[in-house]
Design a protein around this motif. Structure first.
Motif: not given
Ligand code: V47
Length: 372
Positions: A76, A143, A178, A180, A182, A257, A292, A324
């Motif tokens: 992913l 965080k 938050g 990981g 998935e 994505h 969010k 992203y």
């Molecule tokens: O853990 C990774 C996801 C997460 C891709 O806690 C993907 O406030 C889509 O967790 N397409 C990171 N998603 C982002 C995240 C986050 C973002 C903003 C705020 C908070 C918060 C947490 O993005 C990864 C994974 O689950 N991810 N690759 C992808 N290709």
């Protein structure tokens, strides 16, 4: 007033929503199987306004990704690289501290710190990183680290999860993001992230974190190969954790994505699906205070509309975003505070600057105070 729902099968769910009754697994399935987005959004908006009135929360934050080196090879992900990859990077401690200070003149209230599973960076290295940040930016909330990173660090250091969390907390980790999570379904995880901890372990690390007084967020990755049951199962498992610990602050549905990932053949999510996931999560997660609409993931345009479909938060200024961007997002990497204010006001919501734990923030350009 009884609204005229196109999908009359949703009327019993509306009755539960109005009465404040918890929705069942089957209700979740009915919501996902309905295409009556306006009805689903209408119900989610009732809950959202009951909890938060007209407020939309945002924060002034900065993302920091100390490394993209990762021993896992999740299908992913477009961010993680092998150590031998010439494009891979790992910051020195000084580079992390210097990066933290770079960006807008507006003082950030939060650093959001996550990275790959690096084979050599130790718990001690991350403790030094946190201490250095606290020395330089004592007011900024840290965080940091997903449940996946914690599990990996603990295993490598041969420490318990609790001890690992405690050491990082003592060094300055204030709460956890938050990422990981998935999707918890084992069948799906085997395909999209087979090198990652399983759903039970993710929930277990979160439980341990909450047990030592750390708050955390939670996420769900949708729009790949999961089905309706997988999504409802994920939401219900988060809801049960929250019943036990009350440590979850915000839920963030994350749209997959596909660009530059091993799943690049999959279609991108649509605005319809993005809004539906926001709304259904608001309806199912009756015990998690905040939903969010992360603008980087869903574009500022959809994140704005989401404020009328169950979301009460839009995330923050972010400044520099890599996860992203590497997966083909065209949302950009940063928004100024004034741009966030405009998006929120235009949706008829009242902007409310918060810190990570949703306490009000008062500010000038260069200084802020968290009001408690
Ligand atoms: O853990 C990774 C996801 C997460 C891709 O806690 C993907 O406030 C889509 O967790 N397409 C990171 N998603 C982002 C995240 C986050 C973002 C903003 C705020 C908070 C918060 C947490 O993005 C990864 C994974 O689950 N991810 N690759 C992808 N290709």
């Amino acid at each position: 007033m009884q609204p005229n729902f196109e999908d009359q099968r949703l009327v019993p769910i509306l009755e539960k929503v109005v009465a404040g009754t918890r929705l069942s697994f089957d209700d979740g399935l009915s919501l996902y199987r309905s295409q009556d987005l306006l009805a689903i959004g209408y119900m989610a908006n009732i809950v959202r306004e009951r909890l938060h009135g007209s407020r939309t929360y945002f924060n002034v934050n900065r993302h920091i990704n100390p490394t993209d080196v990762c021993v896992a090879s999740c299908r992913l992900c477009a961010f993680g690289k092998k150590a031998r990859d010439p494009k891979a990077y790992t910051m020195s401690l000084e580079q992390v501290w210097e990066t933290a200070g770079r960006g807008y003149s507006e003082a950030a209230t939060e650093f959001h710190i996550v990275g790959g599973l690096h084979p050599e960076l130790t718990v001690d290295w991350f403790c030094q990183m946190l201490r250095g940040l606290k020395e330089r930016f004592p007011q900024v909330h840290l965080k940091a680290f997903t449940m996946v990173e914690i599990s990996f660090l603990a295993q490598r250091a041969k420490l318990s999860i609790r001890e690992t969390l405690q050491r990082l907390k003592d060094a300055g980790m204030d709460s956890m993001p938050g990422g990981g999570a998935e999707i918890f379904s084992e069948r799906v995880r085997r395909i999209i992230c087979d090198h990652k901890i399983d759903g039970d372990e993710w929930l277990n690390v979160a439980r341990e974190a909450h047990g030592i007084g750390l708050k955390s967020n939670c996420t769900m990755l949708y729009g790949h190969i999961e089905n309706d049951e997988d999504r409802v199962d994920h939401l219900v498992r988060l809801r049960s954790l929250q019943d036990d610990t009350n440590g979850l602050v915000t839920f963030i549905p994350l749209a997959f994505h596909p660009d530059n990932t091993a799943l690049a053949h999959l279609d991108k999510t649509t605005g319809f699906m993005d809004l539906k996931n926001i709304a259904i999560s608001r309806l199912m997660l009756d015990n998690i205070p905040h939903i969010k609409a992360y603008w980087i993931m869903m574009t500022p345009r959809i994140a704005q509309i989401a404020q009328r479909f169950g979301a009460n938060d839009i995330d923050g200024t972010v400044v520099e975003e890599k996860i992203y961007r590497d997966a083909g997002s065209e949302s950009g990497q940063s928004l100024r505070r004034a741009e966030l204010l405009r998006l929120i006001r235009e949706s008829g919501r009242e902007p409310f600057e918060r810190d990570t734990l949703y306490r009000p923030v008062e500010r000038t350009e260069t200084h802020f105070t968290v009001l408690v």
